[in-house]
Design a protein around this motif. Sequence first.
Motif, PDB file in Angstrom:
ATOM      1  N   ASP A  64       0.766  -1.364   0.036  1.00  0.00           N
ATOM      2  CA  ASP A  64       0.086  -0.169   0.003  1.00  0.00           C
ATOM      3  C   ASP A  64       0.871   1.213   0.106  1.00  0.00           C
ATOM      4  O   ASP A  64       0.516   2.303  -0.824  1.00  0.00           O
ATOM      5  N   ASP A  65       1.931   1.207   0.807  1.00  0.00           N
ATOM      6  CA  ASP A  65       2.951   2.312   1.142  1.00  0.00           C
ATOM      7  C   ASP A  65       3.466   2.746  -0.151  1.00  0.00           C
ATOM      8  O   ASP A  65       3.565   3.635  -0.677  1.00  0.00           O
ATOM      9  N   LEU A  66       4.090   1.679  -0.906  1.00  0.00           N
ATOM     10  CA  LEU A  66       4.873   1.788  -2.020  1.00  0.00           C
ATOM     11  C   LEU A  66       3.988   2.276  -3.260  1.00  0.00           C
ATOM     12  O   LEU A  66       4.568   3.060  -3.932  1.00  0.00           O
ATOM     13  N   GLU A  67       2.725   1.723  -3.266  1.00  0.00           N
ATOM     14  CA  GLU A  67       1.913   2.319  -4.346  1.00  0.00           C
ATOM     15  C   GLU A  67       1.520   3.667  -4.275  1.00  0.00           C
ATOM     16  O   GLU A  67       1.636   4.450  -5.221  1.00  0.00           O
ATOM     17  N   ARG A  68       1.473   4.087  -2.927  1.00  0.00           N
ATOM     18  CA  ARG A  68       1.083   5.812  -2.732  1.00  0.00           C
ATOM     19  C   ARG A  68       2.407   6.533  -3.023  1.00  0.00           C
ATOM     20  O   ARG A  68       2.137   7.625  -3.588  1.00  0.00           O
ATOM     21  N   LYS A  69       3.445   6.016  -2.557  1.00  0.00           N
ATOM     22  CA  LYS A  69       4.705   6.786  -3.074  1.00  0.00           C
ATOM     23  C   LYS A  69       5.067   6.850  -4.679  1.00  0.00           C
ATOM     24  O   LYS A  69       5.242   7.606  -4.973  1.00  0.00           O
ATOM     25  N   ARG A  70       4.652   5.564  -5.109  1.00  0.00           N
ATOM     26  CA  ARG A  70       4.971   5.733  -6.663  1.00  0.00           C
ATOM     27  C   ARG A  70       4.429   6.570  -7.348  1.00  0.00           C
ATOM     28  O   ARG A  70       4.674   7.401  -8.210  1.00  0.00           O
ATOM     29  N   LEU A  71       2.813   6.778  -6.732  1.00  0.00           N
ATOM     30  CA  LEU A  71       2.052   7.650  -7.494  1.00  0.00           C
ATOM     31  C   LEU A  71       2.274   9.192  -7.221  1.00  0.00           C
ATOM     32  O   LEU A  71       2.292  10.272  -7.967  1.00  0.00           O
ATOM     33  N   LEU A  72       2.953   9.510  -6.089  1.00  0.00           N
ATOM     34  CA  LEU A  72       3.442  10.755  -5.982  1.00  0.00           C
ATOM     35  C   LEU A  72       4.893  11.034  -6.637  1.00  0.00           C
ATOM     36  O   LEU A  72       4.703  12.218  -7.136  1.00  0.00           O
ATOM     37  N   PHE A  73       5.605   9.990  -6.689  1.00  0.00           N
ATOM     38  CA  PHE A  73       6.977  10.270  -7.471  1.00  0.00           C
ATOM     39  C   PHE A  73       6.680  10.319  -8.849  1.00  0.00           C
ATOM     40  O   PHE A  73       7.474  11.106  -9.683  1.00  0.00           O
ATOM     41  N   GLU A  74       5.628   9.603  -9.477  1.00  0.00           N
ATOM     42  CA  GLU A  74       5.432   9.728 -10.823  1.00  0.00           C
ATOM     43  C   GLU A  74       4.820  11.319 -11.119  1.00  0.00           C
ATOM     44  O   GLU A  74       5.132  11.740 -12.340  1.00  0.00           O
ATOM     45  N   LYS A  75       4.375  11.974 -10.358  1.00  0.00           N
ATOM     46  CA  LYS A  75       4.060  13.433 -10.761  1.00  0.00           C
ATOM     47  C   LYS A  75       5.268  14.150 -11.172  1.00  0.00           C
ATOM     48  O   LYS A  75       5.291  14.878 -11.923  1.00  0.00           O
ATOM     49  N   ALA A  76       6.374  13.907 -10.042  1.00  0.00           N
ATOM     50  CA  ALA A  76       7.793  14.556 -10.614  1.00  0.00           C
ATOM     51  C   ALA A  76       8.259  13.931 -11.800  1.00  0.00           C
ATOM     52  O   ALA A  76       8.849  14.974 -12.419  1.00  0.00           O
ATOM     53  N   THR A  77       8.130  12.666 -11.824  1.00  0.00           N
ATOM     54  CA  THR A  77       8.744  12.246 -13.191  1.00  0.00           C
ATOM     55  C   THR A  77       8.144  12.595 -14.366  1.00  0.00           C
ATOM     56  O   THR A  77       8.658  13.169 -15.289  1.00  0.00           O
ATOM     57  N   THR A  78       6.800  12.978 -14.371  1.00  0.00           N
ATOM     58  CA  THR A  78       6.256  13.421 -15.597  1.00  0.00           C
ATOM     59  C   THR A  78       5.990  14.979 -15.580  1.00  0.00           C
ATOM     60  O   THR A  78       5.276  15.499 -16.569  1.00  0.00           O
ATOM     61  N   SER A  79       6.548  15.832 -14.514  1.00  0.00           N
ATOM     62  CA  SER A  79       6.509  17.237 -14.592  1.00  0.00           C
ATOM     63  C   SER A  79       7.302  17.751 -15.744  1.00  0.00           C
ATOM     64  O   SER A  79       8.370  17.249 -15.924  1.00  0.00           O
ATOM     65  N   PRO A  80       7.035  19.081 -16.010  1.00  0.00           N
ATOM     66  CA  PRO A  80       8.065  19.575 -17.129  1.00  0.00           C
ATOM     67  C   PRO A  80       9.320  20.094 -16.365  1.00  0.00           C
ATOM     68  O   PRO A  80       9.221  20.072 -15.041  1.00  0.00           O
ATOM     69  N   GLY A  81      10.187  20.548 -17.146  1.00  0.00           N
ATOM     70  CA  GLY A  81      11.407  21.034 -16.602  1.00  0.00           C
ATOM     71  C   GLY A  81      12.620  20.156 -16.933  1.00  0.00           C
ATOM     72  O   GLY A  81      12.364  19.073 -17.635  1.00  0.00           O
ATOM     73  N   SER A  82      13.884  20.758 -16.630  1.00  0.00           N
ATOM     74  CA  SER A  82      14.899  19.915 -16.881  1.00  0.00           C
ATOM     75  C   SER A  82      15.104  18.729 -16.116  1.00  0.00           C
ATOM     76  O   SER A  82      14.280  18.444 -14.990  1.00  0.00           O
ATOM     77  N   CYS A  83      15.987  17.813 -16.503  1.00  0.00           N
ATOM     78  CA  CYS A  83      16.322  16.786 -15.601  1.00  0.00           C
ATOM     79  C   CYS A  83      16.614  17.129 -14.088  1.00  0.00           C
ATOM     80  O   CYS A  83      15.999  16.316 -13.241  1.00  0.00           O
ATOM     81  N   ARG A  84      17.580  17.919 -13.899  1.00  0.00           N
ATOM     82  CA  ARG A  84      17.805  18.527 -12.493  1.00  0.00           C
ATOM     83  C   ARG A  84      16.843  19.071 -11.644  1.00  0.00           C
ATOM     84  O   ARG A  84      16.506  18.697 -10.586  1.00  0.00           O
ATOM     85  N   ASP A  85      15.769  19.580 -12.419  1.00  0.00           N
ATOM     86  CA  ASP A  85      14.463  20.305 -11.916  1.00  0.00           C
ATOM     87  C   ASP A  85      13.759  19.091 -11.433  1.00  0.00           C
ATOM     88  O   ASP A  85      13.196  19.079 -10.272  1.00  0.00           O
ATOM     89  N   ARG A  86      13.457  18.216 -12.305  1.00  0.00           N
ATOM     90  CA  ARG A  86      12.610  16.897 -11.866  1.00  0.00           C
ATOM     91  C   ARG A  86      13.167  16.238 -10.825  1.00  0.00           C
ATOM     92  O   ARG A  86      12.409  15.781  -9.894  1.00  0.00           O
TER      93      ARG A  86
END
Lengths: 203, 203
Positions: A64-86
């Motif tokens: 459960d916990d890891l799935e919630r984290k995955r969803l959270l981090f996915e937002k950062a992964t797919t957000s705009p900006g440079s590699c460093r920003d993300r």
Amino acid sequence: MTQTLTKSEATSGRIIAAARTLFVARNYADVTTDMIARTAEVTKGGLYHHFPSKERLYLSMMLDDLERKRLLFEKATTSPGSCRDRLSRLTRDFLELPREDRELTRLVRRDINTFSGEERDLLVRAYQRALPEQVETIIDEGIKNGELAPGDARILSWSFVALVEVVIGEYADHVYGSTQARLGHVVDLFFDGAGTPPTGGTL
Amino acid sequence: MTQTLTKSEATSGRIIAAARTLFVARNYADVTTDMIARTAEVTKGGLYHHFPSKERLYLSMMLDDLERKRLLFEKATTSPGSCRDRLSRLTRDFLELPREDRELTRLVRRDINTFSGEERDLLVRAYQRALPEQVETIIDEGIKNGELAPGDARILSWSFVALVEVVIGEYADHVYGSTQARLGHVVDLFFDGAGTPPTGGTL
DNA sequence: GATAAAACCGACCGGTCAGTCGGTCGGTAT
DNA sequence: ATACCGACCGACTGACCGGTCGGTTTTATC
């Protein structure tokens, strides 16, 4: 109505919460089902009414916990900006999590030997999907667009994750006052290294 | 005669060796004294003739190993050359150790929650003396002579150790063919970072 | 080859703990 | 009222495991 929990869901939730707290503080083997039950204010019989075994309870909690984290981090992964920003955004999201949530991420490595077979695989895969693979995706793109030097994206992502884990340790708490400082250490070290430029320093 | 082992020393050695192998493969709680005894080809009674408890056996094994590592790494720390040279030498010494010796270093982190009080302190201090403090000494001098940018030497040493641990993992084995490649990854990443220079790349 | 000490054996004990099971209780539909 | 059901209880069990101990074998020494 979605906001109203059934009695069963409320109890399961209390048990999961108790398990989280206890498993973070002690090894898997040192946490007894009795302790978990007492902390959750049910009896052992009640606990086993909701979960078929100690292993499955641990697994449910982690998955459960890891799935919630995955969803959270996915937002950062797919957000705009440079590699460093993300990478910064993903790391900030992680560092701003409550302590218990951050510590949980380390449990996978600590307790992985307790499991075997299918359960072990489930745990490892959930962990990889939640954190290292998100970082790997960002790094992979960074290599492709020239922001990062060529290299094996997976090893680099593990290296990055390892650096993040360093700044959430106990000693780090008394060195760094803020999330911002921790974030700076990780990202700067990963991108720029700890060395001074060999050709003509600023001094 | 120093080359002749007494029966007692030989048996203790077999028990220690069995304990090493088993504790590397499984959690502390999942390794029984019976298993260790059988692997060492003695009985449980024989084991308890040489060691007063399971905890003390584990501790003896780890403390011996960490002291040997401390002596090994001390050579790199006190050897001549730049900060980068000495960190490379220390890392090479570590990477060239047999697999079991390398894995043992990770056990401290994994099993530390099993112990408490004096025994826990002994374990933690022996580990820190063996590896992080050696690295910290080198890094501290690197900062003083300008080879490294200013920063907290302890956090940097932990970061370095974390990077070393990444390249001894399972996946890393199939990415890197040689010790030299692993060594390069760790030292280059730590000193120079993974990013490309922002001002005027080579392309 | 007598003697004592050290090494070793393995059955046993005491405690712990995951998991079980017969049963209670409050709600709910009929 | 009756029948039913899911939630929950808590005493119990069976297996396991760290550690013990009285006894036996091996080794060292004279």
